[in-house]
Scaffold this active site. Structure first.
Site, PDB file in Angstrom:
ATOM      1  N   ARG A 193     -48.131 -10.035 -62.683  1.00  0.00           N
ATOM      2  CA  ARG A 193     -49.034 -10.719 -63.624  1.00  0.00           C
ATOM      3  C   ARG A 193     -48.778 -12.226 -63.608  1.00  0.00           C
ATOM      4  NH1 ARG A 193     -47.649  -7.069 -68.719  1.00  0.00           N
ATOM      5  NH2 ARG A 193     -46.830  -5.493 -67.306  1.00  0.00           N
ATOM      6  N   ASN A 241     -44.028   8.971 -73.971  1.00  0.00           N
ATOM      7  CA  ASN A 241     -44.617   7.677 -73.597  1.00  0.00           C
ATOM      8  C   ASN A 241     -45.769   7.970 -72.624  1.00  0.00           C
ATOM      9  OD1 ASN A 241     -45.209   5.146 -72.672  1.00  0.00           O
ATOM     10  ND2 ASN A 241     -43.122   4.613 -72.076  1.00  0.00           N
ATOM     11  N   ARG A 250     -44.529   6.499 -78.247  1.00  0.00           N
ATOM     12  CA  ARG A 250     -44.668   5.066 -78.029  1.00  0.00           C
ATOM     13  C   ARG A 250     -46.163   4.755 -78.040  1.00  0.00           C
ATOM     14  NH1 ARG A 250     -44.485   1.699 -72.538  1.00  0.00           N
ATOM     15  NH2 ARG A 250     -44.743  -0.318 -73.506  1.00  0.00           N
ATOM     16  N   GLU A 292     -35.495   1.701 -74.992  1.00  0.00           N
ATOM     17  CA  GLU A 292     -36.652   1.854 -75.874  1.00  0.00           C
ATOM     18  C   GLU A 292     -36.759   3.277 -76.423  1.00  0.00           C
ATOM     19  OE1 GLU A 292     -38.756  -0.404 -72.747  1.00  0.00           O
ATOM     20  OE2 GLU A 292     -40.113  -1.001 -74.345  1.00  0.00           O
ATOM     21  N   HIS A 302     -43.512  -5.507 -76.018  1.00  0.00           N
ATOM     22  CA  HIS A 302     -42.088  -5.209 -75.801  1.00  0.00           C
ATOM     23  C   HIS A 302     -41.308  -5.249 -77.125  1.00  0.00           C
ATOM     24  CE1 HIS A 302     -42.407  -6.935 -71.446  1.00  0.00           C
ATOM     25  NE2 HIS A 302     -42.550  -5.612 -71.417  1.00  0.00           N
TER      26      HIS A 302
END
Ligand code: AMP
Length: 396
Positions: free
Chosen positions: A240, A7, A90, A384, A179
């Protein structure tokens, strides 16, 4: 089969080596500050975690440290690189090119590059990681698993923005969602847990971490999701802002004498619960502690976060004309009972009844609603990396 999961960020590289047969993690770690000074953390499953400073001018050196550690005589977990059977990468943005994971070819790399425009911070870094791995392991098959792919099943009414259609055609401006690997993994795990085929379910997954999104999953397919063209949209998150009136951008730029980049920086890095708590923290551990001590802004930030999650859940009940299960996952979803109970308090009209004792559990798979609750509420930890390993093995 041993699958190395990579990743890559612009200056970091996270990795895990997974034995796909037992689905156990043999070793994991992190390269940080690539291109700056370089810091390497390596944690073998049966050994001691170590962090050291290592010069890493590029991702090539980072990969060399990863491979050298995995095969190290003392702390390694494999004898040689021959024991790495595949690498799963990823990749953040697959645009409209990829609706599922794929084996990496030159054409695939080209398409990932074309999506760089849509994810300028992430896709170029993902490509650098892929190239570094290809250089170090030229004969090992590699896959790309996309954050956006799972959401490609959304219908046009869910992914089109109400702006002139020509901008969708010209620039592919639309909702993509993110996601996806997590939402897909969690919904599949729920179907396994309930011993019910995924194609007979209406599930809402709340992935609540530092980045957060809610997805409506009908019959195993994503039909609506809260993030949009970029991961800035939807819920208020750690830092965010989530979806806001776009006219604020110009207004704030004028008032604060900022350019677009300056405003976007504020919306990405200084907003969300960090902004709502007046700069106190983006971490829910700090927010709950401050709220207990009487800090009103921290309390307001927590409540606004939960209100927003409930608001999206409400939307998605309408979108699917019902819901059977609501799932909480990721850092906050798995570990913060107070967020789960506040979200569910908004949803009593659905016949949700939370089991207060079960809701105290953290970080483990569990049903947290009572047996008579009309909608089941679950906690399912996301994974993940395991999802990427499974996808990679499936491709091979
Ligand atoms: P993630 O992005 O999924 O790693 O989630 C990170 C966020 O989860 C942190 O910023 C915290 O707000 C929250 N979190 C993780 N662990 C805990 C915990 N034990 N208690 C409270 N909040 C937590």
């Amino acid at each position: 089969m041993n699958v190395l999961i990579i990743n890559c960020g612009s200056s970091s590289l996270k990795f895990q080596l997974i034995d796909s047969k037992t689905e156990s993690v043999l070793a994991k770690g992190l390269c940080e500050r690539i291109g700056i000074d370089g810091q390497f953390t390596y944690a073998p499953a049966n050994g001691i975690k170590e962090t050291s400073q290592k010069p890493m001018p590029t991702h090539d050196e980072a990969i060399q440290y990863v491979l050298a550690s995995l095969t190290d005589k003392k702390n390694g977990v494999i004898e040689s690189l021959e024991e790495i059977d595949a690498v799963g990468h990823r990749v953040v943005h697959g645009g409209e090119y990829f609706s599922k994971a794929t084996l990496i070819t030159d054409e695939v790399m080209e398409a990932i590059d074309k999506c760089s425009d849509l994810a300028p911070l992430h896709n170029p870094a993902n490509l650098i990681g892929i190239r570094a791995c290809q250089k170090a392991m030229p004969n090992v098959p590699m896959s790309a698993v996309f954050d956006t792919a799972f959401h490609q099943t959304m219908p046009p009414k869910a992914y089109l923005y109400a702006i002139p259609y020509k901008y969708y055609e010209k620039y592919k401006i639309r909702k993509y969602g993110f996601h996806g690997t997590s939402h897909s993994y969690v919904s599949q795990r729920l179907a396994e847990y309930m011993q019910r085929p995924a194609d007979k379910t209406k599930t809402i997954v709340c992935h609540l971490g530092n980045g957060a999104s809610v997805t409506a999953i009908e019959n195993g397919r994503s039909v609506a999701t809260s993030m949009g063209f970029t991961p800035l949209a939807g819920l208020a998150m750690g830092t965010r802002c989530g979806s806001i009136d776009v006219a604020i951008v110009e207004y704030l730029a004028n008032k604060e004498n900022l350019d677009l980049e300056g405003v976007l920086d504020i919306l990405n890095k200084e907003s969300g619960v960090l902004g709502l708590s007046d700069g106190l923290s983006s971490d829910f551990r700090d927010l709950f502690e401050a709220s207990k001590a009487g800090n009103k802004k921290a309390e307001q930030a927590i409540e606004a976060f939960c209100y927003n999650v409930a608001r999206y859940v409400g939307q998605y009940v309408a979108v699917m004309n019902g819901v059977d299960s609501i799932v909480f996952t990721a850092g906050i979803g798995e570990n913060v009972p107070g967020v789960r109970s506040r979200v569910c308090a908004y949803l009593e009209y659905l016949g949700i009844n939370l089991n207060i004792t079960e809701n105290r559990r953290r970080g483990e798979e569990c049903l947290i609603s009572t047996p008579d609750s009309k909608v089941k509420v679950w906690v399912i930890p996301t994974n993940e990396e395991l999802a990427i390993a499974r996808e990679t093995v499936a491709l091979l």
